[in-house]
Every structure is written in structure tokens, then in C-alpha cells.
Design a protein around this motif. Sequence first.
Motif, short mmCIF file in Angstrom:
data_model
loop_
_atom_site.label_atom_id
_atom_site.label_comp_id
_atom_site.label_asym_id
_atom_site.label_seq_id
_atom_site.Cartn_x
_atom_site.Cartn_y
_atom_site.Cartn_z
N ARG A 7 0.90 -1.12 -0.04
CA ARG A 7 0.11 0.06 -0.05
C ARG A 7 0.82 1.07 0.09
O ARG A 7 1.66 1.42 0.72
CB ARG A 7 -0.85 -0.08 1.30
N LYS A 8 0.62 2.36 -1.05
CA LYS A 8 1.27 3.48 -0.87
C LYS A 8 0.22 4.47 -0.58
O LYS A 8 -0.77 4.67 -1.17
CB LYS A 8 1.97 3.59 -2.21
N GLU A 9 0.55 5.39 0.54
CA GLU A 9 -0.40 6.22 0.80
C GLU A 9 -0.10 7.32 -0.12
O GLU A 9 1.03 7.65 -0.30
CB GLU A 9 -0.07 6.58 2.28
N ASP A 10 -1.40 8.08 -0.44
CA ASP A 10 -1.12 9.46 -0.97
C ASP A 10 -0.63 10.56 -0.12
O ASP A 10 -1.02 10.94 0.73
CB ASP A 10 -2.59 9.58 -1.54
N PRO A 11 0.63 11.22 -0.46
CA PRO A 11 1.34 12.34 0.47
C PRO A 11 0.16 13.71 0.21
O PRO A 11 0.53 14.05 1.42
CB PRO A 11 2.29 12.48 -0.34
N SER A 12 -0.72 13.69 -0.67
CA SER A 12 -1.54 14.73 -0.51
C SER A 12 -2.55 14.75 0.67
O SER A 12 -3.09 15.53 1.10
CB SER A 12 -2.34 14.89 -1.91
N ASN A 13 -2.64 13.41 1.06
CA ASN A 13 -3.81 13.15 2.18
C ASN A 13 -2.96 13.65 3.61
O ASN A 13 -3.66 13.82 4.47
CB ASN A 13 -4.28 12.05 2.06
N ARG A 68 -3.57 31.45 15.07
CA ARG A 68 -2.48 30.64 14.09
C ARG A 68 -3.53 29.23 13.68
O ARG A 68 -3.44 28.81 12.38
CB ARG A 68 -1.47 29.98 14.99
N LEU A 69 -4.36 28.61 14.41
CA LEU A 69 -5.06 27.65 14.02
C LEU A 69 -6.22 27.92 12.90
O LEU A 69 -6.21 26.89 11.96
CB LEU A 69 -6.00 26.78 15.31
N ILE A 70 -6.70 29.13 13.21
CA ILE A 70 -7.62 29.66 12.06
C ILE A 70 -7.02 29.85 10.63
O ILE A 70 -7.41 29.61 9.78
CB ILE A 70 -8.42 30.86 12.73
N LEU A 71 -5.85 30.52 10.91
CA LEU A 71 -5.00 30.65 9.79
C LEU A 71 -4.72 29.46 8.91
O LEU A 71 -4.65 29.16 7.80
CB LEU A 71 -3.86 31.40 9.86
N MET A 72 -4.38 28.36 9.68
CA MET A 72 -4.01 27.04 8.99
C MET A 72 -5.27 26.22 8.56
O MET A 72 -4.89 25.80 7.54
CB MET A 72 -3.08 26.24 10.04
N VAL A 73 -6.09 26.34 9.17
CA VAL A 73 -7.22 25.82 8.70
C VAL A 73 -7.95 26.46 7.27
O VAL A 73 -8.33 25.81 6.49
CB VAL A 73 -8.35 25.80 9.68
N ASN A 74 -7.69 27.60 7.35
CA ASN A 74 -8.41 28.32 6.02
C ASN A 74 -7.53 28.23 4.76
O ASN A 74 -7.74 28.30 3.68
CB ASN A 74 -8.31 29.71 6.18
N GLN A 75 -6.06 27.72 5.04
CA GLN A 75 -4.91 27.50 4.06
C GLN A 75 -5.26 26.07 3.56
O GLN A 75 -4.58 25.74 2.52
CB GLN A 75 -3.83 27.75 4.60
N LEU A 76 -5.86 25.19 4.42
CA LEU A 76 -5.93 23.66 3.70
C LEU A 76 -6.78 23.71 2.53
O LEU A 76 -7.82 24.55 2.24
CB LEU A 76 -6.69 22.98 4.80
N PRO A 77 -6.67 22.86 1.60
CA PRO A 77 -7.16 22.65 0.61
C PRO A 77 -8.70 21.85 0.61
O PRO A 77 -8.71 21.24 1.70
CB PRO A 77 -6.44 21.56 -0.51
N SER A 78 -9.60 22.37 -0.03
CA SER A 78 -11.01 21.98 0.31
C SER A 78 -11.44 20.69 -0.42
O SER A 78 -10.53 20.27 -1.26
CB SER A 78 -12.36 23.15 0.18
#
Length: 78
Positions: A7-13, A68-78
Motif C-alpha cells: 500500500r502506498k499512501e497518497d502524500p497529498s492526504n 494560528r489555528l484559524i489561519l492554518m485551517v483556512n489554508q487547507l485545500p477543500s
Amino acid sequence: MNDPKQRKEDPSNTQPMLRLASAGFELASFPLILGAIGYYWLDPWMGFETPFIAIAGVLVGFCLGFYRLILMVNQLPS
């Protein structure tokens, strides 16, 4: 049949999860560091018996951590 070596995990996840883990670490570390600085250094230096600066440091640390948590969550891909 399902060999974990094959199994190879997808690094984007995994990258968003690592970023959220680091945000959780920051959320916990900011109040601890600022509170400790206030309690062990600033409060005795200023002569306070009640740890006013330590309490203020913990509150400011939580605010910074959540920011910082809010900034990081907003930068996550949807």
C-alpha cells in the motif's frame, strides 16, 4: 492479500493532517510558554505575589494559538 508494504499512501492526504497536528501543538505551546515566562520570570521580577502576568500570558497565548489555528485551517485545500 492486503499487504501493508504494497500500500502506498497518497502524500497529498497526509500533509493537511500534519499541518493540523502542528497547529494543535502551537495551540498548546503558546499558552504554556507565555504563562511560564510570566510566572517564573516577570511576576517575581515585578514583585507580584499573585501571578497576574502569568494569567495574562496564558490568555494571550490562547488567543495567538487560536489565531494560528484559524489561519492554518483556512489554508487547507477543500
